[in-house]
Each structure stands twice: as C-alpha cells, then as structure tokens.
Design a protein around this motif. Structure first.
Motif, PDB file in Angstrom:
ATOM      1  N   PRO A  83       0.816  -1.225   0.000  1.00 15.68           N
ATOM      2  CA  PRO A  83       0.000   0.000   0.000  1.00 15.68           C
ATOM      3  C   PRO A  83       0.848   1.273   0.000  1.00 15.68           C
ATOM      4  O   PRO A  83       0.509   2.252  -0.660  1.00 15.68           O
ATOM      5  CB  PRO A  83      -0.826  -0.107   1.283  1.00 15.68           C
ATOM      6  N   GLN A  84       1.959   1.248   0.724  1.00 15.10           N
ATOM      7  CA  GLN A  84       2.853   2.411   0.746  1.00 15.10           C
ATOM      8  C   GLN A  84       3.455   2.646  -0.631  1.00 15.10           C
ATOM      9  O   GLN A  84       3.561   3.789  -1.086  1.00 15.10           O
ATOM     10  CB  GLN A  84       3.965   2.209   1.766  1.00 15.10           C
ATOM     11  N   ARG A 122       0.773   4.067  -2.965  1.00 12.49           N
ATOM     12  CA  ARG A 122       0.526   5.473  -2.643  1.00 12.49           C
ATOM     13  C   ARG A 122       1.642   6.357  -3.202  1.00 12.49           C
ATOM     14  O   ARG A 122       1.384   7.411  -3.783  1.00 12.49           O
ATOM     15  CB  ARG A 122       0.429   5.634  -1.128  1.00 12.49           C
TER      16      ARG A 122
END
Length: 65
Positions: free
Chosen positions: A26-27, A30
């Motif tokens: 997810p990082q 993003r």
C-alpha cells in the motif's frame, strides 16, 4: 513496445508481493500514485506555460507587421 495485458500485470503484482511483502505494497502504491499525480500536474503547467508563450509571441509578431 508490446502490451503487457492482464496475465503480465498479475505476474508483476505477484512478484511485487513476494519482494516487498503485503505490508509495504500500500505504501508503494501510494508513492507511485503521488508521483504520477505530480508528474501530470507538472506537464500541465509546462503545456500551459508553453501555450502562453506562443500566444505572447504571436501577438508580438502581429504588432510588428
């Protein structure tokens, strides 16, 4: 450049999952999204600056004639 397609995308995602692990994905997503958003806004600014410069040059040339 050939199209990647759905199987290629799945393979890339699986490899990314193995390499980075589920906590980091997810990082990474993003960060990629923010980078693409910033790139897109920068190119829009450059294009609008270029258009403004073209219009200014066009008016200067018209006034000279």
């Amino acid at each position: 450049m050939p199209n990647i397609g759905v199987p290629g995308l799945i393979l890339i995602l699986v490899i990314a999952l193995i390499v980075f692990g589920p906590a980091k994905l997810p990082q990474l997503g993003r960060a990629v999204g923010e980078t693409l958003r910033e790139f897109k806004s920068s190119t829009k600014e450059l294009m609008s600056d270029d258009d403004a410069t073209d219009k200014t040059n066009d008016t200067k040339e018209t006034k000279k004639d």
